[in-house]
Design an enzyme around this catalytic site. Structure first.
Site, PDB file in Angstrom:
ATOM      1  CG  ASP A 268      15.061  19.877 -46.491  1.00  0.00           C
ATOM      2  OD1 ASP A 268      15.659  18.845 -46.133  1.00  0.00           O
ATOM      3  OD2 ASP A 268      15.547  21.014 -46.379  1.00  0.00           O
TER       4      ASP A 268
ATOM      5  CG  HIS B 255      16.870  17.487 -49.755  1.00  0.00           C
ATOM      6  ND1 HIS B 255      17.406  18.519 -49.019  1.00  0.00           N
ATOM      7  CD2 HIS B 255      16.561  18.028 -50.967  1.00  0.00           C
ATOM      8  CE1 HIS B 255      17.430  19.624 -49.740  1.00  0.00           C
ATOM      9  NE2 HIS B 255      16.915  19.354 -50.928  1.00  0.00           N
TER      10      HIS B 255
END
Length: 395
Positions: free
Chosen positions: A218, A241
């Protein structure tokens, strides 16, 4: 002295910390820890911490090398009697397997609460053993998983040279803290591990993160509500991310984020690069934000403001209200994009982004024969440079 120079002074102070001369040492082995990775060493850790925190002068809790310590969910509480408290981790600390967690434990593994002047120094490792949690969530048998490491209400906190591996969910959460310095750490988890953010910052100010490698499933670093004066530099991010401001404004909440600096970072095969993300229906502001001297290597969305963020099982309706995004600079960003849209400024149709500056941007498609383009919704500001791909919505 300006803010950036002040941050450098703080980091210089970090590197001076070594040896803990004239300190009192509390080795967990002396309190009954075994360190074979099987026996529960939680009680020994807590006893060692109580003496460390209770010492009137500089004190060091030592987790020795060559051993693996199994520690159940626990909270290291302050305030401590001394303003100079150290945890020196040389060995490996592991979380229990998911099957041995109680329902009441499922929020966090290691919590450091209300401890001022705490330094946690490596080169040891915290291993959250998160693989069972990830599978449980993928199979929809678990809705949440615990955060590995939480610092709550800890001022003048330093985390240096530590390895964090395979958290069940977030690796590090900094909440309600002032004056935090994180340097030379490594955070790793598989690319497909769910919600394993590297560092999440919320309700905190004066946070400095530098010279670190973060590779997770993430956000490498996410900056949440009520955070200000956050300085991030020399981070290698990927997979993951990207580095995100947000998400902000969820469930019609009000946000307040300002004075964020991200500089001299590398994004390698990440989903996003420099990102601001907000939910529709929120309010408040995200302002005075600068991304500078960033390199992208095969990034899906290198430059993105997304005010239509919607994640999970939410039914995201259209709203007129939005978090106000303003005074945002992207300067000296370069590299390659895996997608055609390399610059995406998707601002609220009713609350536009203002004072957006793009300067000296060069983002090409990873496939040389393809071009990159930009996309704009209600974004206002200037483009100077050269800027490639061009952004027609900015004057």
């Amino acid at each position: 002295m300006d803010i950036l120079r002040a941050s450098l002074v703080l980091f210089i102070g970090i590197y001076i910390v070594s040896g803990c001369v004239d300190a009192t040492y509390f080795n967990v082995m002396r309190y009954g820890a075994v360190g074979n990775g099987k026996k529960d060493d939680s009680e020994a850790f807590m006893k060692a911490w109580e003496d460390t925190c209770g010492a009137k002068e500089k004190s060091v809790m030592v987790i020795p090398s060559g051993r693996t310590f199994l520690v159940k969910p626990m909270t290291f509480s302050g305030p401590c009697k001394s303003g100079n408290v150290y945890i020196q981790i040389f060995g490996k600390v592991i979380a229990p397997e998911m099957s041995s967690w109680n329902d009441d434990d499922a929020k966090s593994w290691l919590v450091f609460d209300s401890i001022d002047g705490l330094t946690i120094q490596g080169p040891g490792q915290f291993d959250g053993r998160g693989s069972s949690w990830w599978k449980c969530r993928v199979d929809h048998k678990c809705s949440r998983a615990p955060t590995a490491f939480v610092a709550h209400n800890c001022n003048h906190l330093k985390i240096i040279g530590v390895y964090f591996v395979d958290a069940p969910m977030f690796h590090i959460v900094i909440n309600g803290c002032d004056r935090v310095a994180i340097s030379n750490i490594h955070i790793t988890a598989p690319e497909d591990s769910m919600n394993t953010d590297g560092i999440h910052i919320g309700n905190s100010r004066n946070v400095y993160i530098d010279h670190s490698i973060i590779a997770t499933g993430d956000d490498c670093i996410s900056i949440g509500d009520n955070s200000s004066y956050v300085f991030i530099s020399k981070i290698t991010c990927g997979p993951g991310h990207g580095i995100s401001i947000g998400s902000l404004g969820e469930d019609k909440s009000s946000a307040a984020v300002e004075v964020i600096r991200v500089s001299s970072c590398n994004f390698i095969k990440t989903m996003n690069g420099a990102r601001i993300k907000t939910w529709q229906g929120g309010s408040g502001y995200a302002r005075d934000i600068k991304f500078e001297d960033i390199y992208f290597d095969s990034v899906d969305n290198p430059i993105i403001i997304d005010q239509y963020y919607c994640n999970g099982d939410h039914n995201c309706e259209t709203h007129k209200s939005a978090v106000k995004v303003s005074d945002v600079t992207f300067k000296g960003l370069r590299g390659t994009s895996t997608k055609e849209v390399a610059i995406n400024l998707a601002c609220s149709k009713t609350v536009g982004c203002t004072d957006i500056t793009l300067e000296r941007i060069q983002v090409k498609h990873v496939k040389r024969e393809k071009d990159t383009i930009s996309n704009c919704i209600n974004a206002h500001g200037i483009s100077q440079g050269p800027v490639s791909p061009p952004v027609p919505c900015l004057s």
